[in-house]
Design a protein around this motif. Structure first.
Motif, PDB file in Angstrom:
ATOM      1  N   ALA A  23       0.837  -1.209   0.000  1.00 43.66           N
ATOM      2  CA  ALA A  23       0.000   0.000   0.000  1.00 43.66           C
ATOM      3  C   ALA A  23       0.873   1.261   0.000  1.00 43.66           C
ATOM      4  CB  ALA A  23      -0.930   0.001   1.203  1.00 43.66           C
ATOM      5  N   GLU A  24       1.958   1.233   0.760  1.00 43.40           N
ATOM      6  CA  GLU A  24       2.864   2.377   0.795  1.00 43.40           C
ATOM      7  C   GLU A  24       3.535   2.580  -0.560  1.00 43.40           C
ATOM      8  OE1 GLU A  24       5.389   1.226   4.023  1.00 43.40           O
ATOM      9  OE2 GLU A  24       4.095   2.148   5.536  1.00 43.40           O
ATOM     10  N   GLN A  25       3.927   1.487  -1.212  1.00 45.77           N
ATOM     11  CA  GLN A  25       4.543   1.579  -2.540  1.00 45.77           C
ATOM     12  C   GLN A  25       3.551   2.136  -3.557  1.00 45.77           C
ATOM     13  OE1 GLN A  25       5.807  -2.474  -3.088  1.00 45.77           O
ATOM     14  NE2 GLN A  25       7.838  -2.103  -2.222  1.00 45.77           N
ATOM     15  N   GLU A  26       2.309   1.682  -3.483  1.00 39.95           N
ATOM     16  CA  GLU A  26       1.265   2.175  -4.389  1.00 39.95           C
ATOM     17  C   GLU A  26       1.020   3.664  -4.178  1.00 39.95           C
ATOM     18  OE1 GLU A  26      -1.823   1.893  -7.321  1.00 39.95           O
ATOM     19  OE2 GLU A  26      -0.041   0.741  -6.865  1.00 39.95           O
ATOM     20  N   ALA A  27       0.968   4.089  -2.927  1.00 44.19           N
ATOM     21  CA  ALA A  27       0.765   5.514  -2.623  1.00 44.19           C
ATOM     22  C   ALA A  27       1.935   6.346  -3.154  1.00 44.19           C
ATOM     23  CB  ALA A  27       0.609   5.707  -1.115  1.00 44.19           C
ATOM     24  N   ARG A  28       3.155   5.852  -2.991  1.00 43.37           N
ATOM     25  CA  ARG A  28       4.339   6.559  -3.491  1.00 43.37           C
ATOM     26  C   ARG A  28       4.297   6.656  -5.016  1.00 43.37           C
ATOM     27  NH1 ARG A  28       7.845   4.639  -0.289  1.00 43.37           N
ATOM     28  NH2 ARG A  28       7.950   2.626  -1.186  1.00 43.37           N
ATOM     29  N   ARG A  29       3.919   5.563  -5.675  1.00 42.72           N
ATOM     30  CA  ARG A  29       3.842   5.544  -7.139  1.00 42.72           C
ATOM     31  C   ARG A  29       2.801   6.544  -7.643  1.00 42.72           C
ATOM     32  NH1 ARG A  29       0.715   3.405 -10.710  1.00 42.72           N
ATOM     33  NH2 ARG A  29      -0.516   2.199  -9.242  1.00 42.72           N
ATOM     34  N   LEU A  30       1.648   6.583  -6.999  1.00 34.41           N
ATOM     35  CA  LEU A  30       0.588   7.514  -7.412  1.00 34.41           C
ATOM     36  C   LEU A  30       0.999   8.968  -7.154  1.00 34.41           C
ATOM     37  CD1 LEU A  30      -2.606   5.587  -6.283  1.00 34.41           C
ATOM     38  CD2 LEU A  30      -1.726   5.899  -8.613  1.00 34.41           C
ATOM     39  N   ARG A  31       1.697   9.211  -6.055  1.00 36.15           N
ATOM     40  CA  ARG A  31       2.185  10.566  -5.770  1.00 36.15           C
ATOM     41  C   ARG A  31       3.199  10.991  -6.834  1.00 36.15           C
ATOM     42  NH1 ARG A  31       4.477   9.640  -1.354  1.00 36.15           N
ATOM     43  NH2 ARG A  31       6.628   9.756  -2.055  1.00 36.15           N
ATOM     44  N   GLN A  32       4.102  10.075  -7.197  1.00 40.37           N
ATOM     45  CA  GLN A  32       5.093  10.377  -8.230  1.00 40.37           C
ATOM     46  C   GLN A  32       4.421  10.617  -9.580  1.00 40.37           C
ATOM     47  OE1 GLN A  32       7.591   6.909  -7.839  1.00 40.37           O
ATOM     48  NE2 GLN A  32       8.990   7.916  -6.423  1.00 40.37           N
ATOM     49  N   SER A  33       3.365   9.868  -9.869  1.00 48.84           N
ATOM     50  CA  SER A  33       2.626  10.072 -11.110  1.00 48.84           C
ATOM     51  C   SER A  33       2.009  11.463 -11.133  1.00 48.84           C
ATOM     52  CB  SER A  33       1.532   9.013 -11.267  1.00 48.84           C
ATOM     53  OG  SER A  33       0.723   9.285 -12.385  1.00 48.84           O
ATOM     54  N   GLY A  34       1.375  11.850 -10.042  1.00 49.23           N
ATOM     55  CA  GLY A  34       0.780  13.184  -9.958  1.00 49.23           C
ATOM     56  C   GLY A  34       1.820  14.280 -10.117  1.00 49.23           C
ATOM     57  N   GLU A  35       2.976  14.081  -9.508  1.00 45.98           N
ATOM     58  CA  GLU A  35       4.061  15.052  -9.638  1.00 45.98           C
ATOM     59  C   GLU A  35       4.559  15.120 -11.082  1.00 45.98           C
ATOM     60  OE1 GLU A  35       6.824  13.569  -6.734  1.00 45.98           O
ATOM     61  OE2 GLU A  35       5.711  14.438  -5.056  1.00 45.98           O
ATOM     62  N   ALA A  36       4.630  13.955 -11.739  1.00 48.79           N
ATOM     63  CA  ALA A  36       5.091  13.919 -13.138  1.00 48.79           C
ATOM     64  C   ALA A  36       4.089  14.630 -14.048  1.00 48.79           C
ATOM     65  CB  ALA A  36       5.301  12.471 -13.587  1.00 48.79           C
ATOM     66  N   PHE A  37       2.782  14.427 -13.803  1.00 48.53           N
ATOM     67  CA  PHE A  37       1.772  15.132 -14.590  1.00 48.53           C
ATOM     68  C   PHE A  37       1.873  16.648 -14.365  1.00 48.53           C
ATOM     69  CE2 PHE A  37      -0.748  11.126 -15.030  1.00 48.53           C
ATOM     70  CZ  PHE A  37      -0.905  11.175 -16.402  1.00 48.53           C
ATOM     71  N   SER A  38       2.045  17.052 -13.117  1.00 45.22           N
ATOM     72  CA  SER A  38       2.165  18.486 -12.806  1.00 45.22           C
ATOM     73  C   SER A  38       3.397  19.087 -13.477  1.00 45.22           C
ATOM     74  CB  SER A  38       2.241  18.699 -11.292  1.00 45.22           C
ATOM     75  OG  SER A  38       1.022  18.330 -10.697  1.00 45.22           O
ATOM     76  N   ALA A  39       4.509  18.354 -13.447  1.00 46.02           N
ATOM     77  CA  ALA A  39       5.732  18.837 -14.100  1.00 46.02           C
ATOM     78  C   ALA A  39       5.525  18.942 -15.612  1.00 46.02           C
ATOM     79  CB  ALA A  39       6.902  17.901 -13.785  1.00 46.02           C
ATOM     80  N   ALA A  40       4.851  17.965 -16.200  1.00 46.10           N
ATOM     81  CA  ALA A  40       4.587  18.002 -17.645  1.00 46.10           C
ATOM     82  C   ALA A  40       3.683  19.178 -17.998  1.00 46.10           C
ATOM     83  CB  ALA A  40       3.961  16.683 -18.102  1.00 46.10           C
ATOM     84  N   GLU A  41       2.689  19.433 -17.169  1.00 43.60           N
ATOM     85  CA  GLU A  41       1.799  20.576 -17.440  1.00 43.60           C
ATOM     86  C   GLU A  41       2.587  21.885 -17.374  1.00 43.60           C
ATOM     87  OE1 GLU A  41      -2.318  22.646 -15.866  1.00 43.60           O
ATOM     88  OE2 GLU A  41      -1.773  20.662 -15.119  1.00 43.60           O
ATOM     89  N   GLY A  42       3.446  22.022 -16.372  1.00 46.35           N
ATOM     90  CA  GLY A  42       4.273  23.221 -16.277  1.00 46.35           C
ATOM     91  C   GLY A  42       5.193  23.358 -17.482  1.00 46.35           C
ATOM     92  N   ALA A  43       5.758  22.239 -17.919  1.00 47.23           N
ATOM     93  CA  ALA A  43       6.646  22.253 -19.090  1.00 47.23           C
ATOM     94  C   ALA A  43       5.876  22.645 -20.348  1.00 47.23           C
ATOM     95  CB  ALA A  43       7.296  20.886 -19.262  1.00 47.23           C
ATOM     96  N   ALA A  44       4.634  22.155 -20.464  1.00 45.95           N
ATOM     97  CA  ALA A  44       3.810  22.515 -21.629  1.00 45.95           C
ATOM     98  C   ALA A  44       3.526  24.016 -21.642  1.00 45.95           C
ATOM     99  CB  ALA A  44       2.503  21.728 -21.615  1.00 45.95           C
ATOM    100  N   ARG A  45       3.256  24.570 -20.477  1.00 45.82           N
ATOM    101  CA  ARG A  45       2.985  26.011 -20.381  1.00 45.82           C
ATOM    102  C   ARG A  45       4.229  26.841 -20.734  1.00 45.82           C
ATOM    103  NH1 ARG A  45      -1.941  26.873 -18.268  1.00 45.82           N
ATOM    104  NH2 ARG A  45      -2.840  25.264 -16.944  1.00 45.82           N
ATOM    105  N   ARG A  46       5.406  26.267 -20.456  1.00 45.52           N
ATOM    106  CA  ARG A  46       6.658  26.974 -20.764  1.00 45.52           C
ATOM    107  C   ARG A  46       7.118  26.733 -22.197  1.00 45.52           C
ATOM    108  NH1 ARG A  46       7.649  24.668 -15.916  1.00 45.52           N
ATOM    109  NH2 ARG A  46       9.101  23.148 -16.797  1.00 45.52           N
ATOM    110  N   GLY A  47       6.390  25.907 -22.950  1.00 48.40           N
ATOM    111  CA  GLY A  47       6.716  25.693 -24.355  1.00 48.40           C
ATOM    112  C   GLY A  47       7.731  24.595 -24.620  1.00 48.40           C
ATOM    113  N   LEU A  48       7.798  23.593 -23.744  1.00 48.96           N
ATOM    114  CA  LEU A  48       8.704  22.469 -23.964  1.00 48.96           C
ATOM    115  C   LEU A  48       8.398  21.816 -25.305  1.00 48.96           C
ATOM    116  CD1 LEU A  48      10.918  20.702 -22.569  1.00 48.96           C
ATOM    117  CD2 LEU A  48       9.048  19.239 -21.790  1.00 48.96           C
TER     118      LEU A  48
END
Length: 130
Positions: A23-48
Motif C-alpha cells: 500500500a505504501e509503494q502504491e501511494a508513493r507511485r501515485l504521488r510520483q505520477s501526480g508530480e510527473a503530470f504536474s511537471a509536464a503541465e508546467g513544461a507545456a505552459r513553458r513551451g517544452l
C-alpha cells in the motif's frame, strides 16, 4: 498445537506487513505520477518541445497507469502544448477503452472543431458519437 499457532500468527503478521508495504509503494507511485503530470503541465505552459513533453507524459502514464482519467489528463496537457495529434490519439484510446467516455468525446469534439475553424456547436464525428 502451539507451534502451529505460532507459525500461523507469524505468517499473518508477515502478510499484514507485506500488505502495508504494498500500500505504501502504491501511494508513493501515485504521488510520483501526480508530480510527473504536474511537471509536464508546467513544461507545456513553458513551451517544452513536443518530443520532450511526450517523454514526461509517458513517465507519468507509466507511473499512474493508462487509466481513462490519466489519459484524459495527458491529452489536456498535449492540447495545452498545441500537440493536437497526440491529444487526439490519447482521447481516442480512452473512447475505445472506456465507452462512452463522454469527457474524452467532448474534448475530441473541441479538437476537431479547431481543426476545421468551425464553432463548437457544429457537428463533428466525436459530437455525433454523443
Amino acid at each position: 498445537g502451539p507451534e502451529e499457532e505460532i507459525l500461523n500468527c507469524s505468517l499473518n503478521i508477515a502478510l499484514l506487513g507485506a500488505d502495508k508495504t504494498k500500500a505504501e509503494q502504491e501511494a508513493r507511485r501515485l504521488r510520483q505520477s501526480g508530480e510527473a503530470f504536474s511537471a509536464a503541465e508546467g513544461a507545456a505552459r513553458r513551451g517544452l518541445e513536443p518530443e520532450s513533453l511526450q517523454v514526461e507524459l509517458d513517465r507519468a502514464l507509466e507511473l499512474g497507469g493508462r487509466t481513462p482519467a490519466n489519459l484524459i489528463r495527458a491529452a489536456r496537457i498535449h492540447d495545452l502544448a498545441g500537440a493536437d495529434d497526440q491529444a487526439r490519439a490519447l482521447l481516442e484510446e480512452v473512447i475505445k477503452s472506456a465507452p462512452p467516455a463522454w469527457e474524452a468525446l467532448f474534448l475530441l469534439h473541441g479538437l476537431e472543431s479547431t481543426d476545421t475553424d468551425k464553432p463548437l456547436e457544429v457537428a463533428t464525428p466525436a459530437l455525433e458519437t454523443l
